[in-house]
Motif scaffolding. Structure first.
Motif, PDB file in Angstrom:
ATOM      1  N   VAL A 143       0.873  -1.175   0.000  1.00  0.00           N
ATOM      2  CA  VAL A 143       0.000   0.000   0.000  1.00  0.00           C
ATOM      3  C   VAL A 143       0.907   1.220   0.000  1.00  0.00           C
ATOM      4  N   ARG A 180      -3.159   3.789  -1.870  1.00  0.00           N
ATOM      5  CA  ARG A 180      -3.766   2.764  -2.729  1.00  0.00           C
ATOM      6  C   ARG A 180      -2.865   1.549  -2.785  1.00  0.00           C
ATOM      7  N   GLY A 181      -3.489   0.442  -3.177  1.00  0.00           N
ATOM      8  CA  GLY A 181      -2.713  -0.759  -3.346  1.00  0.00           C
ATOM      9  C   GLY A 181      -1.743  -0.629  -4.516  1.00  0.00           C
ATOM     10  N   THR A 182      -0.601  -1.270  -4.367  1.00  0.00           N
ATOM     11  CA  THR A 182       0.433  -1.234  -5.405  1.00  0.00           C
ATOM     12  C   THR A 182      -0.109  -1.635  -6.763  1.00  0.00           C
ATOM     13  N   ALA A 209      -3.003  -1.238  -7.973  1.00  0.00           N
ATOM     14  CA  ALA A 209      -3.916  -0.241  -8.534  1.00  0.00           C
ATOM     15  C   ALA A 209      -3.156   0.979  -9.044  1.00  0.00           C
ATOM     16  N   LEU A 210      -1.833   0.961  -8.912  1.00  0.00           N
ATOM     17  CA  LEU A 210      -0.969   2.083  -9.304  1.00  0.00           C
ATOM     18  C   LEU A 210       0.014   1.658 -10.386  1.00  0.00           C
TER      19      LEU A 210
END
Lengths: 174, 174
Positions: free
Chosen positions: B96, B106-108, B110-111
């Motif tokens: 995160v 955000r979660g890794t 989602a990036l």
């Protein structure tokens, strides 16, 4: 992944067909990877797999190792993801390849074949849902139990080029 | 690559900001990579890089190691390529993240941050030309001398999803 990706070299990693070129692999590697999960699909042999990800509506499951599951936070807002996965059955030393179903040989970097120095596939899939550490996705064509390397949100603004062309492939059946 | 990618963690790989979560990395790695070349760009520090690849018209050079150069055969017919490269300065243990310019963590996965267990970027670039082992491309945003992992032809039929959406990002400036 095109037809070429179905050209299974797992049974024979040393034969070089006419027109193909193999190189000696470097003596040392440069970086190391962690597998972060597994991809579960209905296909257990390469010849069962769809020709490419858009040819099947099968819902496949991406299982993320519990260690990394909090990394999914926020991903549920994303319509499509880019998956990177490791094609562990492919040889890595061919620079020119002659896939069985193409008349001409081509350079490895002009093909989506799994046979390449870095045997990593990049597939765009539609995200159907997330349940705990499991993603349901549509658009895969890989064999069951394929090691997962990464999940990225797909940004149309930078990842979509609808008018891109592949000259050598134009007019071919895929 | 979004703004988040500019969040350089090279100077400090241990600090965890408020709301961020780090995990213990696995004790062993699962696969190994060869670097197949280097990417030459005009940018020598992360804060000099464009915000994403579409924000710059700079022509960058992809230098393929001589060992692999025959793998480029046929690539000259392709309009766009997908480049995979290794972001060797990024830490790998955050699941995160709280990028400085976003309000929420955000979660890794989602990036598009380089900080991830598999620090491999996937960038779609326009191929301007090939001269021997050198590709001229437009659309990169990475730092000079980044290690190259793979070059793939971009197929609009499977790689382009113009209507894909990233809910958490909607309405944000990129």
């Amino acid at each position: 992944m095109s037809n070429a990706a179905k050209d299974d070299r797992s049974a024979d990693r040393t034969t070089v067909r006419e027109g193909e070129i193999a190189v000696e692999l470097p003596a040392t590697t440069d970086a190391a990877l962690y597998f972060i999960g597994r991809i579960r699909t209905p296909w257990h042999r390469r010849d069962e797999c769809p020709k490419n990800g858009r040819e099947s509506d099968a819902v496949c499951t991406v299982e993320v190792d519990p260690r990394w599951v909090e990394g999914l936070r926020g991903l549920e807002t994303v319509s499509h993801v880019l998956l990177l996965y490791w094609m562990d059955k492919a040889r890595r030393d061919l620079v020119v390849q002659a896939p069985r179903h193409y008349a001409e040989q081509r350079g490895t970097f002009a093909l989506r074949s799994p046979v390449r120095p870095t045997p990593i596939a990049a597939s765009v899939v539609r995200l159907v849902g997330i349940d705990g550490n499991k993603l349901s996705v549509i658009g895969l064509d890989c064999i069951d139990n394929t090691p997962l390397l990464d999940i990225k949100p797909y940004f149309a603004s930078t990842d979509a080029v609808p008018d891109a062309t592949v000259g050598w492939h134009a007019g071919r059946k895929r």
